[in-house]
Write an enzyme that holds these catalytic residues in place. Structure first.
Site, PDB file in Angstrom:
ATOM      1  N   LYS A 196       0.993  -1.134   0.009  1.00 51.83           N
ATOM      2  CA  LYS A 196      -0.416  -0.008  -0.184  1.00 51.83           C
ATOM      3  C   LYS A 196       0.194   1.583  -0.003  1.00 51.83           C
ATOM      4  O   LYS A 196       1.711   1.838   0.682  1.00 51.83           O
ATOM      5  CB  LYS A 196      -0.904   0.040   1.172  1.00 51.83           C
ATOM      6  CG  LYS A 196      -1.885   1.116   1.241  1.00 51.83           C
ATOM      7  CD  LYS A 196      -3.095   1.505   2.276  1.00 51.83           C
ATOM      8  CE  LYS A 196      -3.682   2.706   2.919  1.00 51.83           C
ATOM      9  NZ  LYS A 196      -4.477   2.173   3.410  1.00 51.83           N
ATOM     10  N   LYS A 249      -2.289  -1.604  -3.909  1.00 51.06           N
ATOM     11  CA  LYS A 249      -3.160  -0.090  -3.379  1.00 51.06           C
ATOM     12  C   LYS A 249      -2.545   1.177  -3.774  1.00 51.06           C
ATOM     13  O   LYS A 249      -1.518   0.774  -2.938  1.00 51.06           O
ATOM     14  CB  LYS A 249      -3.301  -0.315  -2.685  1.00 51.06           C
ATOM     15  CG  LYS A 249      -4.608   0.624  -2.128  1.00 51.06           C
ATOM     16  CD  LYS A 249      -5.212   0.623  -0.678  1.00 51.06           C
ATOM     17  CE  LYS A 249      -5.930   1.808  -0.613  1.00 51.06           C
ATOM     18  NZ  LYS A 249      -6.134   2.118   0.938  1.00 51.06           N
TER      19      LYS A 249
HETATM   20  C1  PBG Z   1      -7.536   3.317   5.771  1.00 55.56           C
HETATM   21  C2  PBG Z   1      -7.661   3.283   4.284  1.00 55.56           C
HETATM   22  C3  PBG Z   1      -6.849   4.073   3.183  1.00 55.56           C
HETATM   23  C4  PBG Z   1      -8.186   3.841   2.063  1.00 55.56           C
HETATM   24  C5  PBG Z   1      -7.949   3.138   2.495  1.00 55.56           C
HETATM   25  N1  PBG Z   1      -7.939   2.630   3.624  1.00 55.56           N
HETATM   26  C6  PBG Z   1      -6.981   5.510   3.667  1.00 55.56           C
HETATM   27  C7  PBG Z   1      -5.670   6.162   3.705  1.00 55.56           C
HETATM   28  O1  PBG Z   1      -5.047   5.154   3.690  1.00 55.56           O
HETATM   29  O2  PBG Z   1      -5.383   6.811   3.782  1.00 55.56           O
HETATM   30  C8  PBG Z   1      -8.188   4.581   0.953  1.00 55.56           C
HETATM   31  C9  PBG Z   1      -9.144   4.615   0.000  1.00 55.56           C
HETATM   32  C10 PBG Z   1      -8.608   4.856  -0.867  1.00 55.56           C
HETATM   33  O3  PBG Z   1      -8.449   6.287  -0.965  1.00 55.56           O
HETATM   34  O4  PBG Z   1     -10.216   4.888  -2.290  1.00 55.56           O
HETATM   35  N2  PBG Z   1      -6.050   3.013   6.340  1.00 55.56           N
END
Ligand code: PBG
Length: 325
Positions: A196, A249
């Site tokens: 991520k 992601k």
């Molecule tokens: C929580 C989380 C996030 C997303 C999914 N889970 C945001 C982040 O890490 O700031 C992002 C999802 C999206 O932008 O569609 N940690």
């Protein structure tokens, strides 16, 4: 081997039937996971400005949503909760009567077959908006991991089929697996957000989930967008710690990472097409600059072509309708 003019590849594309026959990649509704945002209150169904077609939903709305999702044959949802109260330690995240825990119960009661995945993170629940707890001004890894494991257990106890840690703390997958097994929840799966990245494309989500960090940024725990080899190490560790499936992601800017993950591991692989990817298409389509249907299906096809088995997408409902033959 023949070449032009004996070989003409345009033969493969002459008619729609031929194109169907020679198509290498297919997106189906079976691949799709739809995120849902659950909020406190009654009778709330409020569209999120920057994410047309995505709503804040109160728990009483979930039965109707779940039925529609099931009717569209979308196999799974990914739940995010916005709690009533936030605090330093994100206690609402691991409250067994918390928003996500109650939402899971409601969904499972209404449509038991729908796969319910929960996002396991603290950022919506902490007053500072970070994905873990703060010690001496920094996000403390090991203390955060303990709370994330507690959170995952409460989600699983409520009936979640799969927990999906998105915090990017080191060691959280192992801690969650152990906590689930110790609680007699060995059937519950873990899909880890293994690679991520610290991405600008989460912008609309942070508004939707009210989860923007109140100081600093997430660069000390989410990955540097410049790194692909490091993604292999992240995925490898999560697999060693017991992840049943892994996720990359965002999706669109990281097709190479999806491809490397596919080629390096045999675990099921998910790609998360994030809020900013949706917003780009929706905004351009609203201006008449893009064909929303073609752009969305092209994006989903590209993720599968790169190697994703499953796709988390806010456009799952639209895609399910478009993909219906
Ligand atoms: C929580 C989380 C996030 C997303 C999914 N889970 C945001 C982040 O890490 O700031 C992002 C999802 C999206 O932008 O569609 N940690």
């Amino acid at each position: 081997m023949s070449s032009f003019p004996e070989m003409r590849l345009r033969r493969l594309r002459r008619t729609e039937s031929l194109r169907r026959l020679f198509r290498e990649t297919r997106v189906t509704v079976d691949d799709l996971i739809l995120p849902l945002f659950v909020v406190p209150g009654q009778n709330v169904k409020q569209e999120i400005d920057s994410m047309p077609g995505t709503f804040h939903l109160s728990i009483d709305q979930l039965p109707r949503e779940a039925e529609e999702i099931a009717r569209l044959c979308i196999p799974a949802v990914l739940l995010f909760g916005l709690p009533e109260n936030k605090d330093e330690l994100g206690t609402a995240a691991y409250d067994s009567g918390g928003i996500v825990q109650r939402a899971v119960c409601e969904l499972k009661r209404q449509v038991p077959d729908l796969v319910v995945i929960t996002d396991v993170c603290l950022c919506q629940y902490t007053s500072h908006g970070h994905c873990g707890v703060i010690e001496n001004g920094r996000v403390d890894n090991d203390k955060s991991v303990a709370l994330l494991a507690r959170t995952a257990v409460t989600h699983a106890e409520a009936g979640a089929d799969i927990v999906a840690p998105s915090d990017m703390m080191d060691g959280r997958v192992g801690a969650i697996r152990e906590a689930l097994d110790d609680s007699g929840l060995s059937d519950v799966m873990i899909i880890s957000y293994a690679a991520k990245y610290a991405s600008a494309f989460y912008g609309p989500f942070r508004e939707a989930a009210d989860s923007a960090p109140q100081f600093g940024d997430r660069l000390s725990y989410q990955m540097d967008p410049a790194n692909a080899r490091e993604a292999i190490r992240e995925i490898e560790l999560d697999i060693l710690e017991g992840a049943d499936a892994v996720m990359v992601k965002p999706a669109l800017c990281y097709l190479d990472v999806i491809k490397i993950a596919r080629d390096s591991f045999s675990h099921p692989l998910a790609a998360y097409s994030v809020s900013g990817e949706l917003a780009m298409i929706k905004a351009a389509a609203q201006k008449g600059w893009l064909d929303e249907r073609r752009a969305t299906l092209e994006l989903l096809t590209a993720l599968k072509r790169a190697g994703a088995d499953m796709i988390v997408t806010y456009a799952a409902r639209e895609a399910a309708r478009w993909l219906r033959v």
